[in-house]
Design a protein around this motif. Sequence first.
Motif, PDB file in Angstrom:
ATOM      1  N   VAL A  65     217.442 -19.173  47.543  1.00 47.50           N
ATOM      2  CA  VAL A  65     216.146 -19.446  48.157  1.00 47.50           C
ATOM      3  C   VAL A  65     215.028 -18.765  47.380  1.00 47.50           C
ATOM      4  N   ASN A  66     215.334 -17.609  46.775  1.00 44.10           N
ATOM      5  CA  ASN A  66     214.317 -16.896  45.997  1.00 44.10           C
ATOM      6  C   ASN A  66     213.866 -17.692  44.780  1.00 44.10           C
ATOM      7  N   SER A  67     214.730 -18.582  44.291  1.00 47.22           N
ATOM      8  CA  SER A  67     214.369 -19.378  43.112  1.00 47.22           C
ATOM      9  C   SER A  67     213.267 -20.380  43.422  1.00 47.22           C
ATOM     10  N   THR A  68     213.024 -20.688  44.700  1.00 45.01           N
ATOM     11  CA  THR A  68     211.975 -21.646  45.051  1.00 45.01           C
ATOM     12  C   THR A  68     210.578 -21.096  44.770  1.00 45.01           C
ATOM     13  N   GLU A  69     210.465 -19.771  44.613  1.00 46.71           N
ATOM     14  CA  GLU A  69     209.163 -19.188  44.303  1.00 46.71           C
ATOM     15  C   GLU A  69     208.638 -19.683  42.962  1.00 46.71           C
ATOM     16  N   CYS A  70     209.542 -20.090  42.066  1.00 48.66           N
ATOM     17  CA  CYS A  70     209.122 -20.626  40.773  1.00 48.66           C
ATOM     18  C   CYS A  70     208.354 -21.932  40.927  1.00 48.66           C
ATOM     19  N   PHE A  71     208.566 -22.638  42.031  1.00 52.88           N
ATOM     20  CA  PHE A  71     207.920 -23.928  42.250  1.00 52.88           C
ATOM     21  C   PHE A  71     206.610 -23.788  43.017  1.00 52.88           C
ATOM     22  N   MET A  72     206.287 -22.579  43.469  1.00 49.05           N
ATOM     23  CA  MET A  72     205.030 -22.335  44.175  1.00 49.05           C
ATOM     24  C   MET A  72     203.960 -21.995  43.149  1.00 49.05           C
ATOM     25  N   VAL A  73     203.325 -23.028  42.619  1.00 56.25           N
ATOM     26  CA  VAL A  73     202.454 -22.869  41.455  1.00 56.25           C
ATOM     27  C   VAL A  73     201.004 -22.590  41.810  1.00 56.25           C
ATOM     28  N   LEU A  74     200.640 -22.707  43.080  1.00 55.58           N
ATOM     29  CA  LEU A  74     199.260 -22.447  43.478  1.00 55.58           C
ATOM     30  C   LEU A  74     199.094 -20.949  43.700  1.00 55.58           C
ATOM     31  N   ARG A  75     198.412 -20.289  42.781  1.00 55.59           N
ATOM     32  CA  ARG A  75     198.313 -18.831  42.809  1.00 55.59           C
ATOM     33  C   ARG A  75     197.036 -18.322  43.451  1.00 55.59           C
ATOM     34  N   THR A  76     195.909 -19.000  43.217  1.00 53.67           N
ATOM     35  CA  THR A  76     194.630 -18.514  43.719  1.00 53.67           C
ATOM     36  C   THR A  76     194.366 -19.038  45.124  1.00 53.67           C
ATOM     37  N   GLN A  77     193.517 -18.319  45.840  1.00 56.32           N
ATOM     38  CA  GLN A  77     193.162 -18.720  47.201  1.00 56.32           C
ATOM     39  C   GLN A  77     192.365 -20.018  47.202  1.00 56.32           C
ATOM     40  N   ALA A  78     191.545 -20.230  46.166  1.00 56.79           N
ATOM     41  CA  ALA A  78     190.743 -21.451  46.088  1.00 56.79           C
ATOM     42  C   ALA A  78     191.630 -22.678  45.955  1.00 56.79           C
ATOM     43  N   GLN A  79     192.696 -22.573  45.153  1.00 55.30           N
ATOM     44  CA  GLN A  79     193.616 -23.693  44.996  1.00 55.30           C
ATOM     45  C   GLN A  79     194.324 -24.017  46.297  1.00 55.30           C
ATOM     46  N   LYS A  80     194.744 -22.988  47.017  1.00 51.75           N
ATOM     47  CA  LYS A  80     195.446 -23.202  48.281  1.00 51.75           C
ATOM     48  C   LYS A  80     194.515 -23.818  49.330  1.00 51.75           C
ATOM     49  N   ILE A  81     193.269 -23.343  49.371  1.00 54.45           N
ATOM     50  CA  ILE A  81     192.306 -23.897  50.325  1.00 54.45           C
ATOM     51  C   ILE A  81     192.014 -25.358  49.998  1.00 54.45           C
ATOM     52  N   SER A  82     191.900 -25.662  48.701  1.00 56.57           N
ATOM     53  CA  SER A  82     191.630 -27.046  48.293  1.00 56.57           C
ATOM     54  C   SER A  82     192.766 -27.976  48.715  1.00 56.57           C
ATOM     55  N   ILE A  83     194.008 -27.557  48.450  1.00 58.24           N
ATOM     56  CA  ILE A  83     195.158 -28.379  48.826  1.00 58.24           C
ATOM     57  C   ILE A  83     195.236 -28.545  50.342  1.00 58.24           C
ATOM     58  N   ALA A  84     195.033 -27.436  51.076  1.00 63.17           N
ATOM     59  CA  ALA A  84     195.096 -27.495  52.541  1.00 63.17           C
ATOM     60  C   ALA A  84     194.010 -28.414  53.098  1.00 63.17           C
ATOM     61  N   THR A  85     192.812 -28.367  52.492  1.00 62.21           N
ATOM     62  CA  THR A  85     191.715 -29.217  52.952  1.00 62.21           C
ATOM     63  C   THR A  85     192.012 -30.690  52.694  1.00 62.21           C
ATOM     64  N   LEU A  86     192.500 -30.992  51.485  1.00 58.91           N
ATOM     65  CA  LEU A  86     192.826 -32.382  51.151  1.00 58.91           C
ATOM     66  C   LEU A  86     193.933 -32.929  52.049  1.00 58.91           C
ATOM     67  N   CYS A  87     194.983 -32.116  52.237  1.00 59.34           N
ATOM     68  CA  CYS A  87     196.093 -32.569  53.081  1.00 59.34           C
ATOM     69  C   CYS A  87     195.648 -32.755  54.527  1.00 59.34           C
ATOM     70  N   GLY A  88     194.850 -31.799  55.025  1.00 57.51           N
ATOM     71  CA  GLY A  88     194.376 -31.897  56.401  1.00 57.51           C
ATOM     72  C   GLY A  88     193.477 -33.104  56.620  1.00 57.51           C
TER      73      GLY A  88
END
Length: 349
Positions: free
Chosen positions: A15-38
């Motif tokens: 399960v720890n290997s899945t962290e390699c696929f979590m490529v969104l590092r900055t808060q701005a990127q995460k907010i952008s993705i969350a906004t688009l998905c929402g």
Amino acid sequence: MDICKIHENASKCSVNSTECFMVLRTQAQKISIATLCGLFGTLCIFENSLVLYLIFSSPGTRRKPSYLFISSLALADILASIIFVCSFVNFHVFNQTDFSKETYLLQLGGVNTSFSASLSSLLLTALDRYISISRPSEYKLLMTRKRAWVALGLLWVTCVTIASLPLLGWNCCTLDSTCSELFPFVDDNYLSSWICFVVVLLGCITYAYAHVLWRAHQHVAYMEKHQAQVGKQNARMRMDVMLAKTLVMVLTVLVLCWSPVLVLMIYSIFARLSNHLRKVFAFCSTLCLLNSMVNPIIYALRSKELYSSLRTLFSRFRRQVRASEESPEGESTHKSSMIETVCEDVHVT
């Protein structure tokens, strides 16, 4: 480190290997993705739910095979929005890792099932238009409601079966094979097979639409040449031409939204992906939601029956709102008149 590499002493199925696929590092990127998905997810669920209501609330539309296929598309898009948004946001935004391999593959299977069913429903819709234009005199005999339900049943069973293969054992952990660089636990060969399945669907849809456009062009030329002979046959031709243009619009949006994702998937099979390309893939994945959101808008604008039902629904809603607004005013006016009458009676007395 540009390319995520799992340490040799770490299992690729951990399960720890899945962290390699979590490529969104900055808060701005995460907010952008969350906004688009929402945004896309909410609008997609609302619009497709409205389409389902308009289809099944009208006896005229729910009996037609064409609208059965469209309702299957709307249902698939609703499921895709719910499953994709929940799993995608939990993984890339909240970075949840407290799940098992089976749980992740089950979520991925749900996403694959819904999106595959969406594409397959578009294929059935294209075939329906193909038969309607190429063999109009035999359409009602060939495309019955029973056959439409059987086709939809086979469609969903096939999509569920193909999407469940990784969970049933076709994954890089069970086979000890090469894992995909885009999806944890997914075998590269399975990803290649799924891409081929999608490309075949798109190819069949494109071929059907090409024939529909060719026949629609012939119908337009025929109507221009025989404008004096206006009847039921020409009315049906105009309807087929309009529906053909509608479905071509759907296909255009479909290709534009899915092409970036498919290109990156194909590229990941033959080459290593950098973290930058993985981030691009994450953002391009939201285009699939955009496609699901745009489809019902095209139906509402291009389908006369659905558009008419939508206008009737809005008119009924406005009448109810006006009635609710006028009702308290009427009651207050009636009460004030009663009070004035009582006061006058008391004054006289």
